[in-house]
Design a protein around this motif. Sequence first.
Motif: not given
Length: 484
Positions: A343-349
């Motif tokens: 989830c964090t990876a999605l938001l940062l991406a």
Amino acid sequence: MAHEVELKLHVHPDDLARLAALPLLAERAEGAPVSSRLRTVYFDTPDLRLYGRGIALRLRHDGTRRIQGLKTVAADPQADAAAVAVRREWEWPLDGNTGGDAIDFTRLDAEGAGALVPEDARGELMPIFATDFTRTAALLRLDAQTSVEVAIDDGSIAAGRGDERISEVELELKSGRIGRLFALAQELHRAVPLRIGMESKAELGYRMVSGRAPAPVLGDPPMLSPLSTVAEAFRHIVRHGLRQILANEPCVLAGGDAEGLHRIRVALRHLRTALTLFAPVIAPAEATRLEHEIRWLAHRLKPARAWDVLASALPDPALAPALAEARSPAAERAVAALREPRCTALLLALGVWLEEGHWHAGIARTRLDAPMADLAGPWLAARHTRARKTETPERLRRRLRTLRYGVEFFRGLYPPASVRPYGAALDTLYGTLDALHDLRVAEKRLATLAGGKAVKPLERTAAQHRKALAERVKAFRAAAVFWG
């Protein structure tokens, strides 16, 4: 006064040392990192008058130094930056370590900030809560134009008889582009799991003082102006979606709040709709991957939302305990999804893709700088036509939802009086279809919970909605379009 531009990331306490030792930090640091113990006392009146004005007044002890500070508590709502908090702040170094925790009002008045702390409140100020943590900070040079202060904080915040652990890293932009904050956060997250946080230490402290749990954030809809370009519109809409996800995470993580969960799912649909609507002017490869990840998160949150739909229509209050028990595993899975590194990876991406401009790679500048109104009309017209030709209620509901989001995105491009009648007819019809959809979902869940007989009241409500449906379809088809 200065503006603080900051990206906050939560870290598991066990990972703090590993984060501080990452080679990528040492390789880019300008000088050795500096560690210090910071003790900060926040002042307010017993009725929290300063907090009501959106202001935090604090006195920080940093070794032998005392630093008096005044800053806005929440991120500036006018700052159009997703996940990055932009706050106003003033700081005044005070002489030596004398004076204890006394506030020096002459410093505020001399710089014009005194009006933020009213005269009638000054005599009532008292310590409200305090933070005590060790900060390890280093200034990183990411490129010729960009420098970022990385501050790793480990400690606690104490309010009344309670305390909360502080375990986080703050990335403060000193110079350069906001997108580089997201890119740095991405690198850190690949090495150590992180989670974006929008709540400042002051906000957390005041929440502890008040005893209030995190609340859902409805937020205002995205608002463009008739002068908005295509690029400005896309950035604003995506930033708004990211903000809505992050603003509602705290209440969901605190206990699976139903409304907060719903707002996150709506924000995810907004993002997917934006990717669809703007497809002709965005680079496709990364957009496809991001949409896949958005669908993944929405899918993980869906089961808990289905039980929440039943809760809003539950015909027999006696079934509430059984409903809560049935919902609990789905809510736990939703919370787990928001805590997942994916989830964090999605938001940062999304942040890097948007703020670094990767989304328009290869797109002609003339298309991006075109007035949004030139493209919004044809897009709305195409979706309006598709909706008018749709026969099945469920397909119509989905197409109206996309059209409704488009109207929400672009209504600021047109005179409000021209949008209002069409928007009202669209909202009424969509609301009826959405209610019927929710009732079908509720009936299925209720049948598993209490058997077929329990759904009779829901079936009667559905019949009332179906009775009104034909007239509302007719009103929508007769509504005058506003986009010309």
